[in-house]
Design an enzyme around this catalytic site. Structure first.
Site, short mmCIF file in Angstrom:
data_model
loop_
_atom_site.label_atom_id
_atom_site.label_comp_id
_atom_site.label_asym_id
_atom_site.label_seq_id
_atom_site.Cartn_x
_atom_site.Cartn_y
_atom_site.Cartn_z
N TYR A 144 0.86 -1.20 0.00
CA TYR A 144 0.05 0.01 -0.07
C TYR A 144 0.79 1.29 0.07
CZ TYR A 144 -3.17 3.82 1.31
OH TYR A 144 -3.88 5.02 1.48
N LYS B 152 1.12 4.06 -3.15
CA LYS B 152 0.89 5.46 -2.99
C LYS B 152 2.28 6.43 -3.14
CE LYS B 152 -2.75 6.83 -1.77
NZ LYS B 152 -4.05 6.99 -2.62
N1 LIG Z 1 -8.68 6.27 5.03
C1 LIG Z 1 -7.51 7.04 5.34
O1 LIG Z 1 -7.24 7.25 6.60
C2 LIG Z 1 -6.75 7.54 4.24
C3 LIG Z 1 -6.99 7.44 2.90
N2 LIG Z 1 -6.29 8.00 2.25
C4 LIG Z 1 -6.38 7.86 0.74
O2 LIG Z 1 -7.63 8.63 0.41
C5 LIG Z 1 -8.32 7.96 -0.78
C6 LIG Z 1 -9.78 7.56 -0.40
O3 LIG Z 1 -9.74 6.60 0.57
P1 LIG Z 1 -11.01 6.15 1.47
O4 LIG Z 1 -12.05 6.90 1.07
O5 LIG Z 1 -10.50 5.81 2.72
O6 LIG Z 1 -11.28 4.64 0.81
P2 LIG Z 1 -12.38 3.93 0.41
O7 LIG Z 1 -12.19 2.70 0.01
O8 LIG Z 1 -13.68 4.29 1.26
O9 LIG Z 1 -12.73 4.92 -0.94
C7 LIG Z 1 -11.90 4.62 -2.14
C8 LIG Z 1 -13.01 4.54 -3.45
O10 LIG Z 1 -12.11 4.20 -4.65
C9 LIG Z 1 -13.19 3.27 -5.36
N3 LIG Z 1 -12.18 2.45 -6.15
C10 LIG Z 1 -11.45 1.44 -5.56
N4 LIG Z 1 -10.66 0.97 -6.51
C11 LIG Z 1 -11.28 1.35 -7.66
C12 LIG Z 1 -11.00 1.22 -9.19
N5 LIG Z 1 -10.21 0.28 -9.52
N6 LIG Z 1 -11.94 2.03 -10.07
C13 LIG Z 1 -12.46 2.98 -9.54
N7 LIG Z 1 -12.86 3.19 -8.24
C14 LIG Z 1 -12.15 2.36 -7.29
C15 LIG Z 1 -13.69 2.52 -4.22
O11 LIG Z 1 -15.02 1.81 -4.69
C16 LIG Z 1 -14.20 3.58 -3.25
O12 LIG Z 1 -15.24 4.09 -3.26
C17 LIG Z 1 -7.41 6.95 -1.14
O13 LIG Z 1 -6.76 7.09 -2.46
C18 LIG Z 1 -6.51 6.60 -0.01
O14 LIG Z 1 -5.29 6.12 -0.44
C19 LIG Z 1 -5.00 8.54 2.57
C20 LIG Z 1 -4.57 8.83 3.77
C21 LIG Z 1 -5.63 8.35 4.81
C1 LIG Z 2 -2.76 -2.54 17.11
C2 LIG Z 2 -4.33 -2.34 17.10
C3 LIG Z 2 -4.83 -2.50 18.68
O1 LIG Z 2 -5.96 -1.96 18.86
C4 LIG Z 2 -4.74 -1.14 16.38
C5 LIG Z 2 -4.44 -1.27 15.05
C6 LIG Z 2 -5.23 0.09 14.43
C7 LIG Z 2 -4.87 -0.04 12.73
C8 LIG Z 2 -5.86 -0.87 12.03
C9 LIG Z 2 -4.74 1.48 12.30
C10 LIG Z 2 -3.79 2.27 12.91
C11 LIG Z 2 -3.30 3.17 11.99
C12 LIG Z 2 -4.02 3.20 10.86
C13 LIG Z 2 -3.56 3.49 9.66
C14 LIG Z 2 -2.94 4.97 9.57
O2 LIG Z 2 -4.02 5.91 10.25
C15 LIG Z 2 -2.48 5.57 8.16
C16 LIG Z 2 -3.20 5.19 7.09
C17 LIG Z 2 -3.23 6.25 6.17
C18 LIG Z 2 -3.89 5.49 4.83
O3 LIG Z 2 -3.62 6.28 3.64
C19 LIG Z 2 -4.56 4.35 4.73
C20 LIG Z 2 -4.95 3.89 6.06
C21 LIG Z 2 -3.75 3.79 7.19
C22 LIG Z 2 -2.78 2.58 6.53
C23 LIG Z 2 -4.70 3.50 8.48
C24 LIG Z 2 -5.11 1.93 8.45
C25 LIG Z 2 -5.60 1.41 9.77
C26 LIG Z 2 -4.31 1.54 10.83
C27 LIG Z 2 -3.20 0.63 10.61
#
Ligand SMILES: NC(=O)C1=CN([C@@H]2O[C@H](COP(=O)(O)OP(=O)(O)OC[C@H]3O[C@@H](n4cnc5c(N)ncnc54)[C@H](O)[C@@H]3O)[C@@H](O)[C@H]2O)C=CC1
Ligand SMILES: C[C@@H](CO)CCC[C@@H](C)[C@H]1CC[C@H]2[C@@H]3[C@H](O)CC4=CC(=O)CC[C@]4(C)[C@H]3CC[C@]12C
Length: 440
Positions: free
Chosen positions: A230, A234
């Site tokens: 992952y 990214k």
């Molecule tokens: N959730 C988090 O804490 C973080 C997320 N991100 C980034 O933010 C973005 C959004 O993440 P989330 O909303 O958390 O994830 P999510 O899984 O909820 O949303 C991702 C969306 O992309 C769509 N998708 C996946 N594969 C696809 C494909 N092949 N074609 C078209 N659509 C596709 C999914 O259907 C989904 O709706 C991602 O790029 C992720 O890497 C970055 C930092 C933290």
């Molecule tokens: C050891 C467990 C005891 O309770 C807790 C495990 C928590 C994990 C599942 C999360 C802790 C940190 C999270 C990640 C972090 O916030 C950074 C991220 C950035 C992204 O772009 C995608 C998601 C994630 C990797 C996020 C995923 C879940 C954790 C590893």
């Protein structure tokens, strides 16, 4: 109900489109007002040809690459823009879509591209902005190109977020890296000039050596070493986006790109938060501390991340020289806490308790359990998908300090968090409560 149909866009471009237009269902290509018709000349069936799609004012501006000229920026009339949000039905994507509809006055059409379209898109059709839902896959270059063609701004948030071993490394690479490459190429081919990419803190760290990143900023020196698919994907995708800045797009003008790096996003729709809540309920209201309270993990509210995307997208044109090719951490007023203590800000008011001022298990035992989970996942893979939250990677991320302290987004494009910490907290608590009760 939306009408699903196939459209052909320029040549052999094909994407599955569900047209949702303000107040009515659109059937592109079926002769509705303002829609283009089918064409055997390599134009879209259902999508207006590029010039037609820009609308009367924009069409008069000349080639697509010239759609925004200096001096026109204040003319609201000339600024009805087409935005495309990839991954617009995901956790973050939905917030970006709603934020654009609420806060982007120049929005003329919003295209929501996702592999899985959400039913909530239906409700958007009552608003004044035309919303076009496009079911498509970012790994399919022709589907991406069809969706991008004629868009002025692309917010590329689609991604495969998997740190639990659900998807193969190849699939993660395909979606996150090749998908991003397809988006960039589509911009170049079709003349779309502005691209905002949702990157991640993970492109920086925590690294495999477990070095802390303590309240760092975009210029902090840090050894970014990744092994997990992952963060590797990214980081590669982010590099592609940044290197694409300045490339000449169709029409002769330069592409302007930037990347936003959220830390751990929380808020309404956050599945992992809901999982923790349900787990706590199953355990009679208790959660057990596994990570020392002293380990800080950066978190940012989803509404603020969405707002940052909207602002960055808006300002990219005016501040191209400053913002082009830049990265920005996403930040707000959320407090610096450990992952678990932070979650308790929401789960506590929902009735859960975190047991232990210190981790209940020694760290070596957690490492052992995480390794055991990884082994079980590997052994069971031919039979069943075993993907628990705890594995060596998630343990390392949760157990390594990674927090940001920066004002770069404020300096470069005037970002201020839209939601205070109190608002973000309240909204998240209300959502967890609702999500929890619907689970029972
Ligand atoms: N959730 C988090 O804490 C973080 C997320 N991100 C980034 O933010 C973005 C959004 O993440 P989330 O909303 O958390 O994830 P999510 O899984 O909820 O949303 C991702 C969306 O992309 C769509 N998708 C996946 N594969 C696809 C494909 N092949 N074609 C078209 N659509 C596709 C999914 O259907 C989904 O709706 C991602 O790029 C992720 O890497 C970055 C930092 C933290
Ligand atoms: C050891 C467990 C005891 O309770 C807790 C495990 C928590 C994990 C599942 C999360 C802790 C940190 C999270 C990640 C972090 O916030 C950074 C991220 C950035 C992204 O772009 C995608 C998601 C994630 C990797 C996020 C995923 C879940 C954790 C590893």
């Amino acid at each position: 109900m939306p009408v699903e149909h196939r459209v052909a866009a320029r040549g052999r471009l094909r994407a599955r489109v569900v047209g949702v237009v303000a107040g009515r269902v659109s059937v592109p290509g079926m002769g509705q007002e303002g829609e283009g018709g089918a064409s055997g000349r390599g134009r879209c069936v259902g999508w207006p040809a590029l010039d037609e799609r820009r609308g009367p004012l924009q069409a008069s501006l000349g080639t697509l690459g010239q759609w925004l000229q200096p001096g026109m920026a204040d003319s609201a009339q000339a600024q009805k823009l087409v935005y495309l949000v990839t991954g617009g039905c995901g956790f973050l994507g939905e917030h970006v879509v709603r934020m654009l509809l609420q806060r982007e006055p120049r929005l003329g059409e919003l295209r929501v591209f996702d592999r899985h379209l959400g039913p909530w898109l239906e409700e958007l059709k009552t608003g004044p902005v035309r919303v076009t839902a496009i079911q498509g896959d970012v790994t399919e270059a022709h589907e991406v190109a069809a969706a991008v063609a004629g868009a002025h701004v692309v917010i590329h948030t689609a991604g495969l977020v998997d740190v639990f071993g659900r998807a193969s490394p190849e699939t993660i690479h395909e979606v996150n890296v090749q998908g991003t490459r397809n988006v960039i190429e589509a911009c170049v081919q079709t003349g779309t000039r502005f691209l905002v990419y949702t990157s991640s803190m993970e492109v920086v760290g925590p690294n495999t050596k477990g070095h802390p990143f303590y309240r760092g900023n975009e210029d902090t020196l840090y050894e970014a070493v990744h092994r997990h698919p992952y963060p590797c994907s990214k980081a590669l995708a982010e590099r592609l986006v940044l290197e694409a800045n300045g490339r000449e797009v169709h029409g002769g003008l330069p592409l302007v790109t930037c990347a936003l790096r959220p830390t751990g996003i929380y808020g309404e729709g956050h599945q992992i938060m809901r999982d923790f809540y349900r787990q706590g309920l199953r355990l009679g209201g208790w959660l057990f501390r596994a990570i020392p309270a002293s380990v800080e993990h950066g978190r940012v509210y989803v509404g603020n991340v969405a707002w940052m995307h909207v602002l960055a997208a808006r300002e990219l044109e005016r501040r191209a020289a400053l913002m082009g090719g830049q990265v920005y951490f996403c930040y707000d007023g959320s407090p610096y806490k450990s992952y678990e203590d932070f979650n308790m800000e929401f789960l506590g008011p929902c009735g859960l308790q975190l047991v232990g001022a210190r981790p209940l298990l020694p760290y070596w035992l957690l490492v052992f359990l995480a390794a055991l989970n990884a082994l079980l996942q590997w052994l069971l893979r031919p039979l069943v998908l075993y993907a628990p939250l705890l594995n060596p990677y998630t343990l390392a991320v949760a157990n390594t300090t990674f927090t940001v302290s920066t004002d770069k987004a404020q300096r470069h494009f005037g970002y201020e968090p839209l939601f205070s910490w109190e608002d973000s907290r309240t909204r998240t608590i209300l959502w967890v409560q609702a999500a929890g009760s619907s689970a029972q």
